[in-house]
Design a protein around this motif. Structure first.
Motif, PDB file in Angstrom:
ATOM      1  N   ALA A 180       8.757  10.822  24.465  1.00  0.00           N
ATOM      2  CA  ALA A 180       8.700  11.894  24.096  1.00  0.00           C
ATOM      3  C   ALA A 180       8.058  12.628  22.505  1.00  0.00           C
ATOM      4  O   ALA A 180       8.764  11.412  22.105  1.00  0.00           O
ATOM      5  N   VAL A 181       6.690  12.897  22.969  1.00  0.00           N
ATOM      6  CA  VAL A 181       6.369  13.154  21.451  1.00  0.00           C
ATOM      7  C   VAL A 181       6.626  14.425  21.025  1.00  0.00           C
ATOM      8  O   VAL A 181       6.507  15.580  21.809  1.00  0.00           O
ATOM      9  N   VAL A 182       6.673  14.719  19.696  1.00  0.00           N
ATOM     10  CA  VAL A 182       7.282  15.706  19.373  1.00  0.00           C
ATOM     11  C   VAL A 182       6.404  16.171  18.520  1.00  0.00           C
ATOM     12  O   VAL A 182       5.861  15.264  16.911  1.00  0.00           O
ATOM     13  N   GLY A 183       5.839  17.364  17.928  1.00  0.00           N
ATOM     14  CA  GLY A 183       4.459  17.170  17.478  1.00  0.00           C
ATOM     15  C   GLY A 183       2.599  16.865  17.757  1.00  0.00           C
ATOM     16  O   GLY A 183       3.086  15.794  18.097  1.00  0.00           O
ATOM     17  N   LEU A 184       2.496  17.895  17.571  1.00  0.00           N
ATOM     18  CA  LEU A 184       1.002  17.589  18.338  1.00  0.00           C
ATOM     19  C   LEU A 184      -0.430  17.310  17.401  1.00  0.00           C
ATOM     20  O   LEU A 184      -1.200  18.257  16.726  1.00  0.00           O
ATOM     21  N   GLY A 185      -0.199  16.901  16.142  1.00  0.00           N
ATOM     22  CA  GLY A 185      -0.704  16.747  15.258  1.00  0.00           C
ATOM     23  C   GLY A 185      -1.523  14.939  14.783  1.00  0.00           C
ATOM     24  O   GLY A 185      -2.005  14.504  15.514  1.00  0.00           O
ATOM     25  N   GLY A 186      -1.901  14.423  13.461  1.00  0.00           N
ATOM     26  CA  GLY A 186      -2.915  13.760  13.562  1.00  0.00           C
ATOM     27  C   GLY A 186      -1.292  12.781  13.728  1.00  0.00           C
ATOM     28  O   GLY A 186      -2.288  11.588  14.554  1.00  0.00           O
ATOM     29  N   LEU A 187      -0.384  12.564  13.451  1.00  0.00           N
ATOM     30  CA  LEU A 187       0.502  11.615  13.889  1.00  0.00           C
ATOM     31  C   LEU A 187       0.860  11.179  15.493  1.00  0.00           C
ATOM     32  O   LEU A 187       0.470  10.578  16.241  1.00  0.00           O
ATOM     33  N   GLY A 188       0.916  12.960  15.389  1.00  0.00           N
ATOM     34  CA  GLY A 188       1.685  12.773  17.310  1.00  0.00           C
ATOM     35  C   GLY A 188       0.604  12.062  18.283  1.00  0.00           C
ATOM     36  O   GLY A 188       0.557  12.271  19.243  1.00  0.00           O
ATOM     37  N   HIS A 189      -1.270  12.418  17.623  1.00  0.00           N
ATOM     38  CA  HIS A 189      -1.825  12.498  19.045  1.00  0.00           C
ATOM     39  C   HIS A 189      -2.248  10.925  19.005  1.00  0.00           C
ATOM     40  O   HIS A 189      -2.295  10.219  20.216  1.00  0.00           O
ATOM     41  N   MET A 190      -1.964  10.115  17.613  1.00  0.00           N
ATOM     42  CA  MET A 190      -2.214   8.947  17.849  1.00  0.00           C
ATOM     43  C   MET A 190      -0.703   8.427  18.690  1.00  0.00           C
ATOM     44  O   MET A 190      -0.917   7.232  19.618  1.00  0.00           O
ATOM     45  N   ALA A 191       0.313   8.626  18.206  1.00  0.00           N
ATOM     46  CA  ALA A 191       2.139   8.398  19.195  1.00  0.00           C
ATOM     47  C   ALA A 191       1.111   8.906  20.680  1.00  0.00           C
ATOM     48  O   ALA A 191       1.282   7.572  21.770  1.00  0.00           O
ATOM     49  N   VAL A 192       0.966  10.089  21.387  1.00  0.00           N
ATOM     50  CA  VAL A 192       1.057  10.059  22.693  1.00  0.00           C
ATOM     51  C   VAL A 192      -0.206   8.858  23.255  1.00  0.00           C
ATOM     52  O   VAL A 192      -0.339   8.316  23.950  1.00  0.00           O
ATOM     53  N   LYS A 193      -1.787   8.707  22.232  1.00  0.00           N
ATOM     54  CA  LYS A 193      -2.315   7.633  22.869  1.00  0.00           C
ATOM     55  C   LYS A 193      -1.830   6.137  22.440  1.00  0.00           C
ATOM     56  O   LYS A 193      -1.747   4.784  23.976  1.00  0.00           O
ATOM     57  N   LEU A 194      -0.642   5.196  22.062  1.00  0.00           N
ATOM     58  CA  LEU A 194      -0.223   4.345  22.090  1.00  0.00           C
ATOM     59  C   LEU A 194       1.058   4.410  22.608  1.00  0.00           C
ATOM     60  O   LEU A 194       0.425   3.067  23.671  1.00  0.00           O
ATOM     61  N   ALA A 195       1.752   4.931  23.217  1.00  0.00           N
ATOM     62  CA  ALA A 195       2.358   5.363  23.958  1.00  0.00           C
ATOM     63  C   ALA A 195       1.948   5.174  25.511  1.00  0.00           C
ATOM     64  O   ALA A 195       2.227   4.466  26.304  1.00  0.00           O
ATOM     65  N   ALA A 196       0.927   5.684  26.021  1.00  0.00           N
ATOM     66  CA  ALA A 196       0.491   6.359  27.446  1.00  0.00           C
ATOM     67  C   ALA A 196      -0.178   4.450  27.310  1.00  0.00           C
ATOM     68  O   ALA A 196      -0.414   3.785  28.365  1.00  0.00           O
ATOM     69  N   ALA A 197      -1.425   3.945  26.475  1.00  0.00           N
ATOM     70  CA  ALA A 197      -1.679   2.332  26.498  1.00  0.00           C
ATOM     71  C   ALA A 197      -0.261   1.769  26.632  1.00  0.00           C
ATOM     72  O   ALA A 197      -1.191   0.263  27.680  1.00  0.00           O
ATOM     73  N   MET A 198       0.491   2.011  26.246  1.00  0.00           N
ATOM     74  CA  MET A 198       1.955   0.253  26.317  1.00  0.00           C
ATOM     75  C   MET A 198       2.545   1.047  27.534  1.00  0.00           C
ATOM     76  O   MET A 198       3.915   0.161  28.147  1.00  0.00           O
TER      77      MET A 198
END
Length: 351
Positions: A180-198
């Motif tokens: 789960a990624v809490v928040g979809l800002g500058g950090l959150g959008h990168m967390a989504v991309k990176l975790a999905a790529a993993m």
């Protein structure tokens, strides 16, 4: 010394404005970088307005720097003139403590030397950041930007990218994990991309239902609007790992309840007021609550190479330097998807 055009805050109450600084000629192990782009991090606002205390003025912010090598020192072997390179949140560290020896310079016992709003280890002069046309840095603190990543979209990777990559890697997030990624800002959008790529199954948790489509477009498999308290009951004990990218005050306990047995929640933001944590939520399911701060040089290079391999870059809005004060106000309102990046050519034109 090299006279260099910049934008600076003269005081905590001052808007950023044109300023002139001096950069040193590169020493034997240093490189001079012509800056092309610089990302705008929320910490730039905190420090330029002295919201964390101890700010050094005049201040030239910016620690998401991308450019090309203009000059190399006599003993530089890692880079050559023309190379595309980056500089992140720090430009030096003690190099001798256990963390520095292990490539964890961000946790240096003596404190890392910040790219700006810090003091050089030799002489104590203030450091100035990337809202400027060039910078001189020791080669050991410079990153190579892979050719496949657009340079403007690479800039935020040097802070937002590594800040989210490091905990995902450290805690072993893998294919099939529920993240789960809490928040979809500058950090959150990168967390989504990176975790999905993993290979993780990613759910974005946001207070704003309007972000659902954007979250799914970034690679999330699911989305939940957390203004509805029923969401926390529906998703209880659902996740292996939670990245919390939110800096505003919020209830950690509500999110801890979403972790499975042995689940981990990592904090990336620093709310102004310390938040209470219920020990029972941790003890009852052997959950972990942890923190993480950027990454070391080797790990940052690893992150950049991972992004190149998986076609990942930050989603940005490119701005001229003259629009930086407006950009600060828009960031405070959350009005950016997902990172402002300054075109430093605009500073050169204005100089």
């Amino acid at each position: 010394m090299l006279k260099t055009a910049a934008y600076a805050a003269a005081s905590a109450q001052s808007p950023l404005a044109p300023h002139s600084i001096e950069r040193r000629e590169p020493g034997p192990n240093e490189v001079l970088i012509d800056i092309l782009y610089c990302g705008v991090c929320h910490s730039d606002i905190h420090q330029a307005r002295d919201e964390w205390g101890g700010s050094i003025f005049p201040m030239v912010p910016g620690h998401e720097i991308v450019g090309r090598i203009a000059q190399v020192g006599a003993q530089v072997g890692k880079f050559q003139v023309g190379d595309a390179v980056g500089v992140g949140c720090f430009v030096d560290s003690c190099r001798e403590c256990p963390q520095c020896r292990d490539g964890l310079q961000q946790y240096c016992d003596q404190g890392m030397t910040g790219t700006y709003n810090s003091r050089e280890r030799a002489g104590g002069a203030p450091t100035f950041g990337g809202y400027s046309t060039r910078i001189t840095v020791d080669q050991d603190y410079v990153l190579r930007i892979p050719a496949s990543i657009p340079l403007d979209r690479a800039a935020p990777l040097l802070c937002a990218g590594i800040t989210t990559y490091s905990p995902l890697k450290h805690y072993g997030v893998k294919a099939g994990d529920r993240v789960a990624v809490v928040g979809l800002g500058g950090l959150g959008h990168m967390a989504v991309k990176l975790a999905a790529a993993m290979g993780a199954n990613v759910t974005v948790l946001s207070t704003s239902e309007s972000k659902r489509d954007a979250a799914l477009a970034l690679g999330a498999q699911d989305f939940a609007a957390t203004r509805d308290p029923a969401v926390f009951k529906t998703l209880a004990r659902s996740f292996d790992f939670i990245i919390d990218s939110v800096s505003g005050e919020h209830d950690y306990n509500a999110y801890l309840s979403l972790l499975k047995v042995d689940g981990t929640m990592v904090l990336l933001g620093i709310p102004e007021t310390p938040a209470p944590v219920a020990a029972g939520l941790l003890i009852s399911k052997r959950r972990r609550l942890a923190g993480s701060m950027i990454g070391g040089i080797a790990e940052t290079q690893e992150m950049l190479d991972f992004c190149a391999e998986h076609g990942i870059a930050s989603d940005i809005e490119l701005i001229d330097i003259a629009g930086i004060n407006e950009a600060y106000e828009r960031m405070i309102k959350g009005d950016v998807r997902y990172r402002f990046v300054i075109d430093i050519a605009s500073l050169e034109r204005a100089a």
